[in-house]
Design an enzyme around this catalytic site. Structure first.
Site, mmCIF file in Angstrom:
data_model
loop_
_atom_site.group_PDB
_atom_site.id
_atom_site.type_symbol
_atom_site.label_atom_id
_atom_site.label_comp_id
_atom_site.label_asym_id
_atom_site.label_seq_id
_atom_site.Cartn_x
_atom_site.Cartn_y
_atom_site.Cartn_z
ATOM 1 N N GLU A 1 29.570 89.118 30.569
ATOM 2 C CA GLU A 1 29.542 90.908 30.783
ATOM 3 C C GLU A 1 29.862 91.354 29.530
ATOM 4 O O GLU A 1 29.448 92.616 28.820
ATOM 5 C CB GLU A 1 30.254 91.340 31.750
ATOM 6 C CG GLU A 1 31.792 91.551 31.261
ATOM 7 C CD GLU A 1 32.652 89.870 32.111
ATOM 8 O OE1 GLU A 1 31.892 88.697 31.873
ATOM 9 O OE2 GLU A 1 33.740 90.249 32.083
ATOM 10 N N GLU B 1 27.030 91.635 36.034
ATOM 11 C CA GLU B 1 27.549 91.481 34.843
ATOM 12 C C GLU B 1 27.381 93.536 34.324
ATOM 13 O O GLU B 1 27.961 93.301 34.616
ATOM 14 C CB GLU B 1 26.941 90.578 34.140
ATOM 15 C CG GLU B 1 26.532 89.336 34.090
ATOM 16 C CD GLU B 1 28.439 89.050 34.927
ATOM 17 O OE1 GLU B 1 29.481 89.022 34.096
ATOM 18 O OE2 GLU B 1 28.357 87.698 35.129
HETATM 19 N N1 BES Z 1 33.405 87.262 33.070
HETATM 20 C C1 BES Z 1 32.253 86.047 33.824
HETATM 21 C C2 BES Z 1 31.737 84.704 32.683
HETATM 22 C C3 BES Z 1 32.523 83.960 32.281
HETATM 23 C C4 BES Z 1 33.629 82.979 32.739
HETATM 24 C C5 BES Z 1 32.533 83.549 30.609
HETATM 25 C C6 BES Z 1 34.998 82.874 32.006
HETATM 26 C C7 BES Z 1 33.646 83.123 30.450
HETATM 27 C C8 BES Z 1 34.879 82.248 31.179
HETATM 28 C C9 BES Z 1 31.253 86.253 34.143
HETATM 29 O O1 BES Z 1 31.326 88.430 34.904
HETATM 30 C C10 BES Z 1 30.724 86.157 35.679
HETATM 31 O O2 BES Z 1 31.150 86.173 36.189
HETATM 32 N N2 BES Z 1 30.270 85.083 36.542
HETATM 33 C C11 BES Z 1 29.521 84.100 37.392
HETATM 34 C C12 BES Z 1 28.507 84.406 37.787
HETATM 35 C C13 BES Z 1 29.331 86.061 38.415
HETATM 36 C C14 BES Z 1 27.887 86.543 39.977
HETATM 37 C C15 BES Z 1 30.191 85.652 40.110
HETATM 38 C C16 BES Z 1 29.492 83.023 36.492
HETATM 39 O O3 BES Z 1 29.323 82.653 35.295
HETATM 40 O O4 BES Z 1 29.268 81.842 37.482
HETATM 41 ZN ZN ZN Z 2 32.288 88.564 36.559
#
Ligand code: BES
Ligand code: ZN
Length: 919
Positions: free
Chosen positions: A276, A310
């Site tokens: 995000e 996101e």
């Molecule tokens: N902030 C996370 C992505 C992230 C997590 C980046 C850990 C680096 C380390 C993002 O908002 C997220 O949660 N993405 C999920 C998908 C979401 C729909 C649950 C993911 O990447 O699995």
């Molecule tokens: Zn997230």
């Protein structure tokens, strides 16, 4: 130039209790990048000042894998030390702001960890959450330090025509002067302060789909989706999902888009799903690219919810962020709750909402419940960690979302039975109090409660917050007794929660239990309590707060069947000694679709566990009783239920879910039992499956909406069952009745399908029934889609995840690793083969000869030297080793020990395997 090594000291445990505010604030950051894959130069000019609330001390900046060239304080050379990777500056000015300038270089091309600045398909990308920014420059890499960013990117114009960073583009053009031939620049200013984990840059050859929209207040916004040049025809769905997200957040929570420009960029090398970064979300291609010939219905729906997720972080995560990483669920749990609600609200039919809820609960119960019962169990707000990347877990995400959902339920009232209005009020107060700051889970819960002073949540807040501090899944034991003479029905409830690592005894949880009483004829009985209060709706919300309590309903005219935990109103295990007949009643009639589905699952589970415990030899057996088979037929043929719901009811509980219900797990026995049940459903319902396939196979022009997706899902299950029946009826050509024709029909459908959902269902039906047509179909599929990497991922995953018959899957998987299209460095490809086998195919992975575990330990070690985050996720495939029956248990432990014995393991993998061995 000074070369820094990663410190190789013992891993340190970080504790929530040790939190202290930063000793310095960083007000502004000017970053300049000279982008070069081999060696990128980064100039970081910051303005800092001391935090007056903290005792005077040196500045300690985080850094990793950086080459340090120069440090200037207020323009003057300054003395500094490097202490276990940190850049330490003493004697900084005591009063007022000062300038700090740091010049470093890094090596994006060599960065295979995909954290920090890296190269993917000749483009540059960054990933900074949680602690990747320290791999780009020295910084206070913690979420409570929020600064204003100005970023200048310089690069070769031909190779990197597009230069993006957070915020607004304020200048761009050609670079002048010698050495700058062919180079250009772009400068971006982010108007919002942000923590460094939300920083992003992208540079490369990209094209974009654009859309201009106006907010309710009339403000203009530019939305862009950037992809590689060949992928433009797969961007429409992501753009539509983004537009829907903007509209929804404004309609449901009054939260508008606060940016002139909102960009999504897709990359095929990404550790997670998406990120995000403020105004510049970076996505795994898997969650952006879709058209009907390459993406399945599931892909379309995942894209919608990930784009939503996101985007929703822009308020819940970015405008209000986390004080420290222990508060991760503050943004992730809340944002998962928001994306779940978004997807539900986009459903046109109430039944589709229920289907979405069942799917979400299925994820929670097959992934989070095991985590909460295993060696990695941790509270939604953990107390300690070694490697924060290991704590992006289903507990933080899915259980965290359930905790938020319970808060919504607990602010409900007579006028607002779902709690939606009260919860929205709570969100408004949360933003009024904390916008622009870095806060804690306590701050969030307090705001929701304070906005609803008369609610159960407000009354019970300190006890409710045990959901944040106590790990483990509570177990709710319920017993009912009907007094025919008095016409009363009493439900006795008590709750327990097993010990988890570091938490022996637990205090009672606050558990909202939505319940109804169903009559023999299947209607909801009116609910009246002793104190004279009557529920206005058919369900009553009982808020359990004690270890033991009971509730009595009066004027109950007949012995009811209790429908407990409707809509899965709390993330608990529910024990109730239902008779088969009671479950049949709920399966046939429960007005609550969740519990209706759940009744079918309980019946199947009951049959599975009895068979697993028994001695029976299963080949050719008919393990299911007639009543169950007839009930399944009735659901399949039901005139009013919709297809998506039928598909869920007719899908047996997964092997993983069955395993969770047992104390000792024999994965081969579970697999054999479930296969026998599946085979019986296939043959006993053959004509019904045939009807289902024919009645649902034609859906007109492809649209990924929930209704037609549900029809495709049911037709797909029917086809799988029909191929299975053909296979188990012996020789396909002489098979019983018409069964033998189905593999041929599946092959035809595979060839004719006009969309990936139907095509993949057909291919999977052939592969998983072990039919000989699978071979040519797989070959054709590969040649059709050899240039579509996301489709190739499906091709790999289907084979690695296929049903094992005599141990052929592991050798096939080893062959796939040698396939020219396999690439261990690409996380999607690694997941499609290795995770599909080790984490999603228990019947093939748990082998008597331990060869699956050997394969696992080899891959964990191999991956660890490339990408520790991905390796640590794979390491978790053996989390539940201690529940396994012998000989699996001992050989699994040996495999974990083999990994643990390796010197120089990453902290990521080290933490996972040491916790596993401590189990
Ligand atoms: N902030 C996370 C992505 C992230 C997590 C980046 C850990 C680096 C380390 C993002 O908002 C997220 O949660 N993405 C999920 C998908 C979401 C729909 C649950 C993911 O990447 O699995
Ligand atoms: Zn997230």
């Amino acid at each position: 130039m000074l070369q820094l090594r990663d410190s190789n000291g013992p891993a340190t445990v970080i504790r929530r209790a040790d939190y202290s505010a930063p000793a310095f604030w960083i007000d502004s950051v000017h970053l300049s990048f000279d982008l070069d894959p081999a060696k990128t130069r980064v100039l970081n000019k910051m303005t800092l000042r001391r935090n007056p609330d903290v005792p005077v001390q040196p500045l300690r900046l985080d850094g990793e894998t950086l080459n340090l060239a120069r440090v200037l304080v207020n323009g003057q050379g300054a003395s500094f030390k490097l202490e276990s990777g940190k850049l330490v500056l003493e004697n900084l000015p005591l009063e007022g702001a000062f300038a700090l300038e740091i010049f470093t270089t890094c090596e994006p091309l060599k960065n295979t960890s995909l954290s920090g600045l890296y190269v993917s398909n000749d483009s540059f990308f960054t990933q900074c959450e949680a602690e990747g920014f320290r791999r780009i420059t020295y910084f206070l890499d913690r979420p409570d330090v929020m600064a204003s960013y100005t970023v200048t990117l310089r690069a070769d114009k031909q190779k990197y025509p597009v230069l993006l960073s957070n915020g607004n583009l304020v200048a761009s053009g050609a670079l002048e002067g010698t050495g700058n031939e062919g180079r250009h620049f772009a400068t971006w200013v982010d108007p919002h302060k942000k923590p460094c984990y939300l920083f992003a840059l992208v540079a490369g050859q990209l094209v974009c789909r654009e859309q201009r929209i106006a907010s309710r207040a009339g403000k203009a916004h530019l939305l862009q989706v950037y992809v590689r040049p060949g992928d433009m025809d797969k961007t429409e769905h992501a753009m539509n999902s983004l537009i829907h997200s903007v509209i929804w957040d404004e309609a449901r929570f009054g939260l508008p888009l606060d940016l002139e420009r909102f960009m999504i960029v897709a990359t095929s090398d990404f550790n997670m799903g998406a990120m995000e970064n403020k105004g510049l979300n970076i996505f795994n291609t898997k969650y952006v690219l879709a058209n009907q010939s390459t993406a399945t219905d599931a892909d379309f729906s995942n894209i919608e919810s990930v784009v939503g997720h996101e985007y929703f972080h822009n308020w819940t995560g970015n405008r209000i962020t986390c004080r420290d990483w222990f508060q991760l669920s503050l943004k992730e749990g809340l944002t998962v709750f928001r994306d779940q609600e978004f997807s539900m609200d986009l459903c046109l039919e109430a039944s589709a909402r229920a289907v979405k809820r069942i799917e979400d609960v299925r994820v929670l119960r097959t992934a989070q419940f095991p985590e909460d019962a295993g060696p990695m169990a941790h509270p939604v707000r953990p107390d300690s960690y070694i490697e924060i990347n290991n704590f992006y877990t289903v507990t933080i995400y899915e259980k965290g979302a359930e905790v938020v959902r319970m808060m919504q339920t607990l602010v409900g009232s007579l006028n607002d039975p779902t709690g939606r209005a009260g919860f929205a009020k709570g969100m408004t107060l949360y933003f009024a109090r904390h916008d622009g700051s870095a806060v804690t889970c306590d701050d969030f819960a307090q705001a929701i409660a304070d906005a609803n002073p008369d609610s159960a949540l407000s009354r019970l807040l300190p006890r409710f917050k045990r959901w944040y501090s106590q790990a483990g899944t509570p177990r709710l034991h319920a017993k009912g007794s009907y007094d025919a003479a008095a016409q009363t029905y009493t439900l006795h409830l008590n709750q327990t929660c097993a010990a988890t690592p570091g938490q022996e005894a637990k205090e009672p949880f606050v558990i909202p239990v939505s319940l109804g009483l169903v009559s023999r004829s299947g209607a909801d009985l009116p609910l009246q309590l002793r104190d004279g209060s009557a529920s206005t709706s058919a369900s009553h919300l009982l808020v359990v707060t004690q270890a033991e309590e009971s509730i009595t309903f009066i004027n109950v005219a007949e012995e009811p069947v209790p429908s407990i935990l409707r809509g899965f109103s709390a993330p608990v295990l529910l024990d109730f000694d239902y008779s088969d007949a009671q479950l049949m009643t709920l399966l046939a009639f429960d007005p609550d679709p969740f519990n209706r589905w759940e009744a079918g699952q309980r019946l199947a589970l009951r049959c599975a566990t009895a068979l697993i415990a028994g001695e029976a030899i299963l080949t050719g057996a008919r393990p299911l009783n007639d009543d169950y088979v007839e009930a399944m037929r009735a659901v399949l043929r039901h005139p009013a239920l919709d297809a998506a719901f039928k598909e869920l009811v007719l899908t047996l509980p997964s092997e993983t879910y069955i395993a969770e219900q047992l104390d000792v797990v024999d994965p081969q026995r579970i697999h054999a039992v479930r296969e026998a049940m599946r085979a019986q459903l296939a043959s006993a319902l053959a004509t019904d499956w045939q009807w289902a396939f024919e009645a649902h196979a034609d859906n007109g022009a492809y649209r990924p909406d929930s209704l037609s997706a549900g029809r495709r899902a049911l037709a797909g299950l029917a086809l799988t069952q029909l191929c299975l029946a053909a296979q188990s009826s012996g020789d396909p050509s002489t098979g019983s009745g018409q069964a033998g024709v189905w593999p041929g029909k599946a092959y035809q459908r595979f060839k004719d399908a006009d969309n990936m959902t139907d095509r993949l269902h057909a291919l999977s039906a052939l592969v998983n029934s072990g039919h000989e047509l699978a071979k040519p179909a797989l070959a054709q599929f590969h040649s059709l889609f050899k240039n579509e990497e996301l489709v190739l991922d499906k091709w790999f995953a289907l084979q690695a995840g296929s049903c094992d018959r005599g141990g052929q899957v592991l050798p096939a998987v080893r062959q796939l690793l040698k396939h020219p299209d396999f690439n261990l460095r690409n996380p999607n490809r690694a997941r499609s083969v290795i995770f599909s086998y080790c984490s999603a195919n228990p019947g093939a992975f748990h082998r008597l000869d331990a060869a699956g575990y050997v394969f696992w330990s080899e891959r964990v070690l191999e991956l660890d030297s490339i990408n520790p985050q991905v390796a640590a996720r794979l390491a978790r495939a053996l989390d539940r080793w201690s529940k396994l029956a012998e000989p699996y248990r001992s050989s699994a432990r040996q495999a974990i020990e083999r990994v643990a014995d390796k010197a120089n393991l990453s902290n990521d993998v080290r933490e996972v395997v040491s916790r596993a061995l401590a189990d």
